[in-house]
Design an enzyme around this catalytic site. Structure first.
Site, PDB file in Angstrom:
ATOM      1  N   ARG A  70      28.969  -8.991 -19.285  1.00  0.00           N
ATOM      2  CA  ARG A  70      29.074  -9.753 -20.525  1.00  0.00           C
ATOM      3  C   ARG A  70      30.249 -10.727 -20.492  1.00  0.00           C
ATOM      4  NH1 ARG A  70      31.017  -8.633 -26.176  1.00  0.00           N
ATOM      5  NH2 ARG A  70      29.515  -9.604 -27.626  1.00  0.00           N
ATOM      6  N   LEU A  93      28.582 -14.854 -28.894  1.00  0.00           N
ATOM      7  CA  LEU A  93      27.863 -13.713 -28.335  1.00  0.00           C
ATOM      8  C   LEU A  93      27.698 -12.719 -29.465  1.00  0.00           C
ATOM      9  CD1 LEU A  93      29.488 -12.945 -24.837  1.00  0.00           C
ATOM     10  CD2 LEU A  93      27.448 -14.260 -25.351  1.00  0.00           C
ATOM     11  N   SER A  94      26.470 -12.366 -29.768  1.00  0.00           N
ATOM     12  CA  SER A  94      26.212 -11.472 -30.891  1.00  0.00           C
ATOM     13  C   SER A  94      26.723 -10.066 -30.606  1.00  0.00           C
ATOM     14  CB  SER A  94      24.706 -11.416 -31.183  1.00  0.00           C
ATOM     15  OG  SER A  94      24.217 -12.681 -31.556  1.00  0.00           O
ATOM     16  N   MET A  95      26.887  -9.305 -31.659  1.00  0.00           N
ATOM     17  CA  MET A  95      27.297  -7.908 -31.550  1.00  0.00           C
ATOM     18  C   MET A  95      26.301  -7.166 -30.661  1.00  0.00           C
ATOM     19  SD  MET A  95      27.868  -5.350 -34.758  1.00  0.00           S
ATOM     20  CE  MET A  95      28.545  -3.692 -34.562  1.00  0.00           C
TER      21      MET A  95
END
Length: 394
Positions: free
Chosen positions: A36, A94-96
């Site tokens: 990530r 960047l989403s949860m």
């Protein structure tokens, strides 16, 4: 943090998501394999406890990398890239991870599926899809050229440069010969429930699935999972909401509210009529579901909350700039002062909708659903498609 510690962080994050039930087993290898942190810029803002905390790799490499593997969103762009604007609104992120995992679970991909993604962002979601299905089975559309270029570079760094990233309008996803109609379509930006793009139906095969966040001007947000009609030509899709969401709005659908003076050009309170109410507007503000229920039934109404020393004044407006209302919330009070002006009694409409939602048992997300047609009708329903909660839009 070393490469080995980064690998351990990926496994811990995947384990956390699995423990919460967000991560479906078939997705765990992708979450464990895709780094990530490769999709984060040298400076990003970790959104935690309602606060954007700066993470600077040069100043604090350990904190920068640790934040990449927490279950928190990471803001990667403010104000459409205009960093001199004072960082008012975040416009790419960047989403949860919990949200990413739950939406991919809802998508129900199978080997060989072609997936269209709306809103590439930094490219992490596309990377997870590519790891699971193969890079040639993912087409992602991003409206911001700078963001799209960054996503391509990030995907290359992750060894997934076969993903096709298209710079364009996600409301009109490509369906040319190089891509074709998708088996699955997923959006990572929110659309108004009254304006969810009908072109997404044309981009998806009959029998396919659409997963997208929807919201209202009034507030609230939900993930909707729509099944595209198998028997026709994909001209209708319907399905339930699956849970809450809080995504940035599609750029084409951002609403610029007029100033208050446009509603109240004269002296306060103008021609407003006064009354009292027993409903504290703070109760509405405290309930994401109530806002969604009200906003889907009153799609042209929005609010602003104005705190003062001992009072919070709630302003309610319509988008035609004809009506407004205020309610003063005072802690511990039993009744609250109301003022309303214009041809509509906005607070009365809101209060009535609140009561209707309460009398229905304050239904949760899974009881609500949405039907979308290529003819442009969008209808929110409760429990069954024939039980309309909102008037059809479009």
């Amino acid at each position: 943090m070393s490469a080995d510690r980064s690998e351990g962080a990926r496994h811990r994050l995947a384990g956390h998501l699995a423990d919460t039930g967000a991560l479906e087993p078939g997705w765990r290898p992708a979450f464990e394999a895709v780094p990530r942190h490769l999709f984060l810029p040298p400076v990003y803002w970790e959104f935690t406890d309602r606060t954007a905390v700066e993470r600077d790799r040069a100043a604090d490499p350990e904190g920068w990398l640790a934040g990449a593997y927490r279950d928190t969103p990471a803001i990667t762009q403010w104000d459409d890239g205009d960093q001199g604007a004072g960082m008012r609104d975040f416009t790419s992120s960047l989403s949860m991870p919990t949200m990413v995992a739950s939406m991919l679970r809802d998508l129900d991909v199978q080997d060989g599926h072609l997936v269209h993604e709306i809103g590439t962002g930094p490219g992490y979601n596309a990377a997870l899809l590519a790891h699971r299905l193969g890079p040639d089975r993912v087409v992602s559309v991003e409206i911001d050229k700078t963001v799209a270029d960054t996503a391509r570079a990030n995907l290359t760094a992750a060894g997934l440069d076969g993903v096709r990233v298209v710079t364009g309008d996600g409301a009109e996803p490509t369906t040319d010969e190089a891509s074709g109609r998708a088996d699955r379509l997923i959006a990572t930006c929110s659309s108004l429930v009254t304006d969810i793009p009908t072109a997404w139906l044309g981009a998806t095969r009959p029998g396919g699935i659409l997963v997208a966040p929807v919201a209202t001007l009034f507030g609230g947000g939900a993930i909707t999972r729509l099944n595209v009609d198998r028997d026709g030509d994909g001209r209708t899709a319907a399905g339930h909401f699956t849970g809450p969401s809080d995504f940035m709005r599609m750029r084409q659908q951002r609403y610029q509210a007029p100033p208050v003076d446009a509603y109240l050009p004269g002296e306060w309170p103008g021609d407003a009529t006064a009354s009292v109410t027993g409903l504290d507007p703070e109760a509405i503000g405290d309930s994401w579901l109530a806002q969604l229920a009200i906003g889907t039934r009153l799609p042209d109404v929005y609010y602003r909350r104005a705190p003062y020393q001992e009072t919070v004044t709630w302003w309610f407006f319509d988008t035609t700039v004809t009506s407004w209302a205020t309610v003063d919330s005072v802690p511990g009070a039993d009744e609250y002062q109301v003022r309303q002006s214009g041809p509509r009694r906005l607070w009365d409409e809101i209060h009535t909708t609140w009561n209707t939602w309460q009398h229905a048992g304050a239904p949760g997300y899974q009881r609500f659903g949405l039907t979308l047609t290529r003819a442009g009708r969008r209808t929110v329903w409760l429990d069954h498609p024939d039980n309309h909660w909102s008037p059809p839009a479009g």
